[in-house]
Design a protein around this motif. Structure first.
Motif, PDB file in Angstrom:
ATOM      1  N   GLU A  41      50.556  25.247 -78.159  1.00  0.00           N
ATOM      2  CA  GLU A  41      51.938  25.320 -77.700  1.00  0.00           C
ATOM      3  C   GLU A  41      52.247  24.298 -76.609  1.00  0.00           C
ATOM      4  N   ASP A  42      51.214  23.687 -76.016  1.00  0.00           N
ATOM      5  CA  ASP A  42      51.409  22.637 -75.016  1.00  0.00           C
ATOM      6  C   ASP A  42      51.414  21.242 -75.637  1.00  0.00           C
ATOM      7  N   SER A  43      51.323  21.170 -76.956  1.00  0.00           N
ATOM      8  CA  SER A  43      51.322  19.887 -77.658  1.00  0.00           C
ATOM      9  C   SER A  43      52.694  19.230 -77.566  1.00  0.00           C
ATOM     10  N   SER A  44      52.728  17.912 -77.805  1.00  0.00           N
ATOM     11  CA  SER A  44      54.002  17.189 -77.719  1.00  0.00           C
ATOM     12  C   SER A  44      54.036  16.067 -78.751  1.00  0.00           C
ATOM     13  N   ALA A  45      55.245  15.536 -78.957  1.00  0.00           N
ATOM     14  CA  ALA A  45      55.435  14.429 -79.887  1.00  0.00           C
ATOM     15  C   ALA A  45      56.514  13.507 -79.352  1.00  0.00           C
ATOM     16  N   SER A  46      56.374  12.226 -79.653  1.00  0.00           N
ATOM     17  CA  SER A  46      57.408  11.259 -79.289  1.00  0.00           C
ATOM     18  C   SER A  46      57.499  10.213 -80.390  1.00  0.00           C
ATOM     19  N   VAL A  47      58.744   9.758 -80.639  1.00  0.00           N
ATOM     20  CA  VAL A  47      58.999   8.779 -81.694  1.00  0.00           C
ATOM     21  C   VAL A  47      60.066   7.812 -81.209  1.00  0.00           C
ATOM     22  N   ALA A  48      59.905   6.532 -81.539  1.00  0.00           N
ATOM     23  CA  ALA A  48      60.929   5.507 -81.290  1.00  0.00           C
ATOM     24  C   ALA A  48      61.238   4.841 -82.626  1.00  0.00           C
ATOM     25  N   ILE A  49      62.525   4.757 -82.955  1.00  0.00           N
ATOM     26  CA  ILE A  49      62.980   4.220 -84.238  1.00  0.00           C
ATOM     27  C   ILE A  49      63.868   3.013 -83.981  1.00  0.00           C
ATOM     28  N   GLU A  50      63.637   1.925 -84.713  1.00  0.00           N
ATOM     29  CA  GLU A  50      64.476   0.735 -84.615  1.00  0.00           C
ATOM     30  C   GLU A  50      65.771   0.987 -85.385  1.00  0.00           C
ATOM     31  N   ALA A  51      66.896   1.028 -84.675  1.00  0.00           N
ATOM     32  CA  ALA A  51      68.185   1.332 -85.302  1.00  0.00           C
ATOM     33  C   ALA A  51      68.520   0.348 -86.425  1.00  0.00           C
ATOM     34  N   ALA A  52      68.216  -0.927 -86.237  1.00  0.00           N
ATOM     35  CA  ALA A  52      68.558  -1.946 -87.235  1.00  0.00           C
ATOM     36  C   ALA A  52      67.745  -1.816 -88.515  1.00  0.00           C
ATOM     37  N   LEU A  62      75.763   3.307 -85.479  1.00  0.00           N
ATOM     38  CA  LEU A  62      74.606   3.198 -84.580  1.00  0.00           C
ATOM     39  C   LEU A  62      74.734   2.145 -83.476  1.00  0.00           C
ATOM     40  N   GLU A  63      75.623   1.182 -83.615  1.00  0.00           N
ATOM     41  CA  GLU A  63      75.715   0.071 -82.650  1.00  0.00           C
ATOM     42  C   GLU A  63      74.323  -0.501 -82.364  1.00  0.00           C
ATOM     43  N   ALA A  64      73.654  -0.915 -83.431  1.00  0.00           N
ATOM     44  CA  ALA A  64      72.245  -1.309 -83.356  1.00  0.00           C
ATOM     45  C   ALA A  64      71.970  -2.456 -82.392  1.00  0.00           C
ATOM     46  N   GLU A  65      72.890  -3.400 -82.249  1.00  0.00           N
ATOM     47  CA  GLU A  65      72.646  -4.504 -81.313  1.00  0.00           C
ATOM     48  C   GLU A  65      72.680  -4.012 -79.870  1.00  0.00           C
ATOM     49  N   ARG A  66      73.595  -3.136 -79.554  1.00  0.00           N
ATOM     50  CA  ARG A  66      73.724  -2.623 -78.181  1.00  0.00           C
ATOM     51  C   ARG A  66      72.699  -1.535 -77.867  1.00  0.00           C
ATOM     52  N   PHE A  67      72.395  -0.716 -78.866  1.00  0.00           N
ATOM     53  CA  PHE A  67      71.451   0.393 -78.689  1.00  0.00           C
ATOM     54  C   PHE A  67      70.356   0.267 -79.746  1.00  0.00           C
ATOM     55  N   PRO A  68      69.352  -0.573 -79.500  1.00  0.00           N
ATOM     56  CA  PRO A  68      68.380  -0.913 -80.547  1.00  0.00           C
ATOM     57  C   PRO A  68      67.418   0.209 -80.943  1.00  0.00           C
ATOM     58  N   LYS A  69      67.301   1.269 -80.132  1.00  0.00           N
ATOM     59  CA  LYS A  69      66.327   2.316 -80.458  1.00  0.00           C
ATOM     60  C   LYS A  69      66.958   3.706 -80.458  1.00  0.00           C
ATOM     61  N   LEU A  70      66.492   4.525 -81.379  1.00  0.00           N
ATOM     62  CA  LEU A  70      66.728   5.961 -81.376  1.00  0.00           C
ATOM     63  C   LEU A  70      65.402   6.559 -80.930  1.00  0.00           C
ATOM     64  N   THR A  71      65.423   7.580 -80.088  1.00  0.00           N
ATOM     65  CA  THR A  71      64.167   8.173 -79.636  1.00  0.00           C
ATOM     66  C   THR A  71      64.197   9.687 -79.743  1.00  0.00           C
ATOM     67  N   PHE A  72      63.022  10.256 -79.886  1.00  0.00           N
ATOM     68  CA  PHE A  72      62.836  11.706 -79.860  1.00  0.00           C
ATOM     69  C   PHE A  72      61.644  11.992 -78.963  1.00  0.00           C
ATOM     70  N   ARG A  73      61.816  12.938 -78.042  1.00  0.00           N
ATOM     71  CA  ARG A  73      60.721  13.412 -77.182  1.00  0.00           C
ATOM     72  C   ARG A  73      60.742  14.930 -77.195  1.00  0.00           C
ATOM     73  N   SER A  74      59.637  15.521 -77.562  1.00  0.00           N
ATOM     74  CA  SER A  74      59.592  16.979 -77.650  1.00  0.00           C
ATOM     75  C   SER A  74      59.614  17.622 -76.270  1.00  0.00           C
ATOM     76  N   THR A  75      60.138  18.840 -76.223  1.00  0.00           N
ATOM     77  CA  THR A  75      60.209  19.608 -74.977  1.00  0.00           C
ATOM     78  C   THR A  75      59.536  20.968 -75.090  1.00  0.00           C
ATOM     79  N   ALA A  76      59.357  21.473 -76.306  1.00  0.00           N
ATOM     80  CA  ALA A  76      58.721  22.783 -76.501  1.00  0.00           C
ATOM     81  C   ALA A  76      58.272  22.918 -77.951  1.00  0.00           C
ATOM     82  N   LEU A  77      57.267  23.763 -78.151  1.00  0.00           N
ATOM     83  CA  LEU A  77      56.725  24.026 -79.477  1.00  0.00           C
ATOM     84  C   LEU A  77      56.506  25.526 -79.608  1.00  0.00           C
ATOM     85  N   ARG A  78      57.066  26.121 -80.658  1.00  0.00           N
ATOM     86  CA  ARG A  78      56.926  27.559 -80.885  1.00  0.00           C
ATOM     87  C   ARG A  78      56.386  27.815 -82.293  1.00  0.00           C
TER      88      ARG A  78
END
Length: 190
Positions: free
Chosen positions: A58-69, A88-104
Motif C-alpha cells: 500500500e506504500d507503493s507508488s507510480a509516476s509517468v511522463a507522456i510527450e503530448a506531441a 493539448l497545446e503540445a508546444e506550450r505544455f509538452p508533457k502530461l504527467t501522473f504521480r500516484s498519491t495512494a493505493l488501495r
C-alpha cells in the motif's frame, strides 16, 4: 539482476519490492473518445515512468511522463488538431504527467490507484482501476511485471472544451475520455 522474492498478499504473488521501470516497447497508453456516435481510439507513443514497489504494497507508488506531441489517432488532421490550442497545446505544455498519491487493494490482484494527473499545467485527482497480471522472466534475462489500468476523465476539467454543436443538437466530440493502460515494467537493480 534478479528481483527479490515477491510479496504474497491473499495468495497472490505481487512484484518484489524495488524499482520497476516501464518498458515503452511493451506498454500502451491509449484513450477512447466519442466523435458523433462512434468511438475514436488513439494512443501516445512516447512516454516513460516507473513503479516503486514497497515492502508494504500500500506504500507503493507510480509516476509517468507522456510527450503530448506523441498523440496518434491514425488521422494526421485530427492529430494536429489534438496537439493544438483547442486541446493539448503540445508546444506550450509538452508533457502530461501522473504521480500516484495512494493505493488501495480491492481484491487479491486489483487495486485503486489514486493520483494527480497534470495536463496543460492543470492538476486534478484521478483514480485508476488497476489489475496486477503477474511477473515473469523474459527471454532477455530480465524480470517483468504486467499491469492493466483504466479510468475515465472529463476533458473539460483540464480546459479542453473545444466542440461543435451538430444539427441534431448533439456535440461533435464527447466530453468523457476513457484512458486505458497496458503496462510491462522491468525490474531495475538498486
Amino acid at each position: 539482476m534478479a528481483a527479490q522474492a515477491a510479496i504474497d498478499i491473499q495468495a497472490v504473488a505481487l512484484p518484489a519490492p524495488g524499482t520497476w521501470e516501464i518498458d515503452p516497447s511493451h506498454t500502451t497508453v491509449e484513450f477512447v473518445a466519442r466523435h458523433l456516435l462512434t468511438k475514436v481510439r488513439g494512443r501516445f507513443t512516447s512516454f516513460s515512468g516507473a513503479i516503486e514497489v514497497a515492502e508494504n504494497p500500500e506504500d507503493s507508488s507510480a509516476s509517468v511522463a507522456i510527450e503530448a506531441a506523441s498523440i496518434e489517432t491514425h488521422t494526421q488532421q485530427r492529430d494536429d488538431h489534438l496537439r493544438s490550442g483547442d486541446f493539448l497545446e503540445a508546444e506550450r505544455f509538452p508533457k502530461l504527467t501522473f504521480r500516484s498519491t495512494a493505493l488501495r487493494p480491492t481484491g487479491p490482484s486489483t487495486f485503486e490507484l489514486d493520483g494527480d494527473l497534470t495536463i496543460k499545467d492543470v492538476t486534478r485527482a484521478v483514480t485508476l482501476d488497476t489489475e496486477f497480471l503477474g511477473t515473469h522472466d523474459s527471454p532477455f534475462g530480465t524480470q517483468t511485471a504486467s499491469f492493466s489500468a483504466k479510468t475515465e476523465i472529463d476533458r473539460g476539467d483540464w480546459d479542453m472544451t473545444w466542440n461543435v454543436v451538430i444539427e441534431t443538437g448533439g456535440l461533435l466530440v464527447g466530453k468523457k475520455v476513457q484512458i486505458e493502460l497496458e503496462i510491462e515494467a522491468v525490474y531495475k537493480a538498486e
